[in-house]
Design an enzyme around this catalytic site. Sequence first.
Site, PDB file in Angstrom:
ATOM      1  N   LYS A  67      54.760  68.503  34.452  1.00 26.97           N
ATOM      2  CA  LYS A  67      53.908  67.302  34.471  1.00 26.97           C
ATOM      3  C   LYS A  67      52.466  67.739  34.584  1.00 26.97           C
ATOM      4  O   LYS A  67      52.172  68.811  35.122  1.00 26.97           O
ATOM      5  CB  LYS A  67      54.261  66.413  35.669  1.00 26.97           C
ATOM      6  CG  LYS A  67      53.825  64.974  35.496  1.00 26.97           C
ATOM      7  CD  LYS A  67      54.787  64.216  34.617  1.00 26.97           C
ATOM      8  CE  LYS A  67      54.420  62.764  34.490  1.00 26.97           C
ATOM      9  NZ  LYS A  67      55.517  62.000  33.875  1.00 26.97           N
TER      10      LYS A  67
HETATM   11  P1  NAD Z   1      50.359  52.485  31.531  1.00 22.61           P
HETATM   12  O1  NAD Z   1      49.097  53.109  31.959  1.00 22.61           O
HETATM   13  O2  NAD Z   1      50.562  52.163  30.092  1.00 22.61           O
HETATM   14  O3  NAD Z   1      50.636  51.136  32.349  1.00 22.61           O
HETATM   15  C1  NAD Z   1      50.589  51.073  33.739  1.00 22.61           C
HETATM   16  C2  NAD Z   1      50.624  49.609  34.144  1.00 22.61           C
HETATM   17  O4  NAD Z   1      50.667  49.528  35.578  1.00 22.61           O
HETATM   18  C3  NAD Z   1      49.380  48.810  33.728  1.00 22.61           C
HETATM   19  O5  NAD Z   1      49.765  47.491  33.423  1.00 22.61           O
HETATM   20  C4  NAD Z   1      48.511  48.831  34.978  1.00 22.61           C
HETATM   21  O6  NAD Z   1      47.571  47.774  35.028  1.00 22.61           O
HETATM   22  C5  NAD Z   1      49.595  48.681  36.032  1.00 22.61           C
HETATM   23  N1  NAD Z   1      49.185  49.115  37.364  1.00 22.61           N
HETATM   24  C6  NAD Z   1      48.470  50.221  37.686  1.00 22.61           C
HETATM   25  N2  NAD Z   1      48.268  50.255  39.014  1.00 22.61           N
HETATM   26  C7  NAD Z   1      48.864  49.153  39.527  1.00 22.61           C
HETATM   27  C8  NAD Z   1      48.997  48.623  40.812  1.00 22.61           C
HETATM   28  N3  NAD Z   1      48.442  49.232  41.868  1.00 22.61           N
HETATM   29  N4  NAD Z   1      49.700  47.472  40.972  1.00 22.61           N
HETATM   30  C9  NAD Z   1      50.255  46.849  39.901  1.00 22.61           C
HETATM   31  N5  NAD Z   1      50.154  47.298  38.653  1.00 22.61           N
HETATM   32  C10 NAD Z   1      49.455  48.433  38.469  1.00 22.61           C
HETATM   33  O7  NAD Z   1      51.507  53.476  32.069  1.00 22.61           O
HETATM   34  P2  NAD Z   1      53.003  53.634  31.533  1.00 22.61           P
HETATM   35  O8  NAD Z   1      53.019  54.729  30.533  1.00 22.61           O
HETATM   36  O9  NAD Z   1      53.558  52.292  31.219  1.00 22.61           O
HETATM   37  O10 NAD Z   1      53.697  54.214  32.839  1.00 22.61           O
HETATM   38  C11 NAD Z   1      54.129  53.358  33.899  1.00 22.61           C
HETATM   39  C12 NAD Z   1      55.121  54.136  34.751  1.00 22.61           C
HETATM   40  O11 NAD Z   1      56.218  54.562  33.927  1.00 22.61           O
HETATM   41  C13 NAD Z   1      54.559  55.420  35.381  1.00 22.61           C
HETATM   42  O12 NAD Z   1      55.158  55.593  36.645  1.00 22.61           O
HETATM   43  C14 NAD Z   1      55.029  56.505  34.431  1.00 22.61           C
HETATM   44  O13 NAD Z   1      55.142  57.757  35.057  1.00 22.61           O
HETATM   45  C15 NAD Z   1      56.387  55.957  34.044  1.00 22.61           C
HETATM   46  N6  NAD Z   1      56.900  56.514  32.790  1.00 22.61           N
HETATM   47  C16 NAD Z   1      56.192  56.386  31.626  1.00 22.61           C
HETATM   48  C17 NAD Z   1      56.733  56.917  30.457  1.00 22.61           C
HETATM   49  C18 NAD Z   1      56.055  56.727  29.125  1.00 22.61           C
HETATM   50  O14 NAD Z   1      56.677  57.094  28.101  1.00 22.61           O
HETATM   51  N7  NAD Z   1      54.851  56.204  29.049  1.00 22.61           N
HETATM   52  C19 NAD Z   1      57.948  57.602  30.474  1.00 22.61           C
HETATM   53  C20 NAD Z   1      58.645  57.703  31.691  1.00 22.61           C
HETATM   54  C21 NAD Z   1      58.109  57.148  32.833  1.00 22.61           C
END
Ligand code: NAD
Length: 412
Positions: free
Chosen positions: A104
């Site tokens: 990561k």
């Molecule tokens: P992103 O940046 O696209 O979206 C994050 C979302 O969370 C946004 O809507 C943001 O406004 C919201 N957010 C941020 N802080 C917040 C808070 N304090 N309270 C409420 N909402 C909040 O990110 P993503 O890629 O969707 O990732 C989200 C989660 O999924 C992370 O934990 C990431 O590690 C996990 N994840 C992502 C992927 C991927 O392919 N993108 C894969 C596996 C896991």
Amino acid sequence: MTETAYETTNKFLQDAFDVIGLDKNAEHLLKTPSRQVSVELVIQRDDGSIGNFIGYRVQHDNARGPFKGGLRFSGDVNLDEVRSLASLMTWKTALADVPYGGAKGGIHVDPTELSRSELERLTRRFTECIHEMIGPTTDIPAPDMNTDAGVMAWIFDEYSKHNGFNPAVVTGKPVDLHGSVGREAATGRGCLYAIREVLENDGEGLDGSEFVIQGFGNVGSWAGRLLHDQNAKVKAVSDVHGAIYNENGLDTHAVYDHLKKTGSVVDFPQAEDMANEELLELDCDVLMPAAIGHVITEENADDISADYVLEAANGPCTYKAHHILEDRGVTVVPDIFANAGGVTVSYFEWAQNIQHFSWEEDRVNSELESHMVDAFRTIRGLMNKHDITMRTAAFVAAIQKVREATKQRGLQ
Ligand code: NAD
């Protein structure tokens, strides 16, 4: 003292080690990252001043294949969190049966405070600093929180300047720049397959089930839209600015359009606004944290009203919260299974890049579905065999695979 993300992951691992009965040396080897690097990133800001940021890359384990894991931009990034996320990737890739280890990366930066061109300079500087430790057969980054296909394109371009053309160095690229169809939606789609399998195993289904989603970014918004298409009722969603709620269900496609227009889900016309903390406690079948870590803690675990917590985000529950929920009969669908769809389709993208060949979206989605269904069957078998939670079963399955690969390679 509050538990750190890395401590949480290691406690979950320990629960699984205790089921398997490993010796302490093996436990130590499986817990400890292979390499952790921090780099000082100095860039010129748009106003001519100098900005300093810290970037991290942690490579946890590569017994089963090249290190693999996302890159996030956030003001909360620190080495402990990146270590935890790198370890989770090792177990996720093993459970999803894709030929990778775990890694990561993260840059400690609030991306809302930088312009797009400053973010590009930062990404290129980071890539320059770590280009010798990444590569298509060594370590392959991907998008995560606040990083998208555009950021992956910069990494690909910068890496290629130093090492020659090689799009397989990074996944989650734009579709017309060696990306894969279906990758952007893959994590959300994988969440849908995961919860569908869990619900059907319990004699229920997606149709009519009530969902609440914290975070409406890549993962949350795709899951929300795909769930709506399956006649699930998404009652509430949120982002960093706040939450919105409609007892009769939100049209998540319209919420997405509103987000694209205004920059937030807040003030969506067909919903009431509410506070993010309230959203977690709403009555629903499935609560889906899809934002940040440690949002369900011992402080609020007793107030969660959902029957299932689907961990779309990485590490949304602390160790104690997980046990409080399970003791209360709430089924926690663990992150290393729930959000494994992203890395699974990243694997398909990498494989397409190496073969210089593109797949149709139907093939991507149906192969993703097979990986998720197979992972759930493995988990269910171990849950029944050992009478353990879904999380411990997922870790047991993953640890056994990594341990076996380690032994077969003669690394220990
Ligand atoms: P992103 O940046 O696209 O979206 C994050 C979302 O969370 C946004 O809507 C943001 O406004 C919201 N957010 C941020 N802080 C917040 C808070 N304090 N309270 C409420 N909402 C909040 O990110 P993503 O890629 O969707 O990732 C989200 C989660 O999924 C992370 O934990 C990431 O590690 C996990 N994840 C992502 C992927 C991927 O392919 N993108 C894969 C596996 C896991």
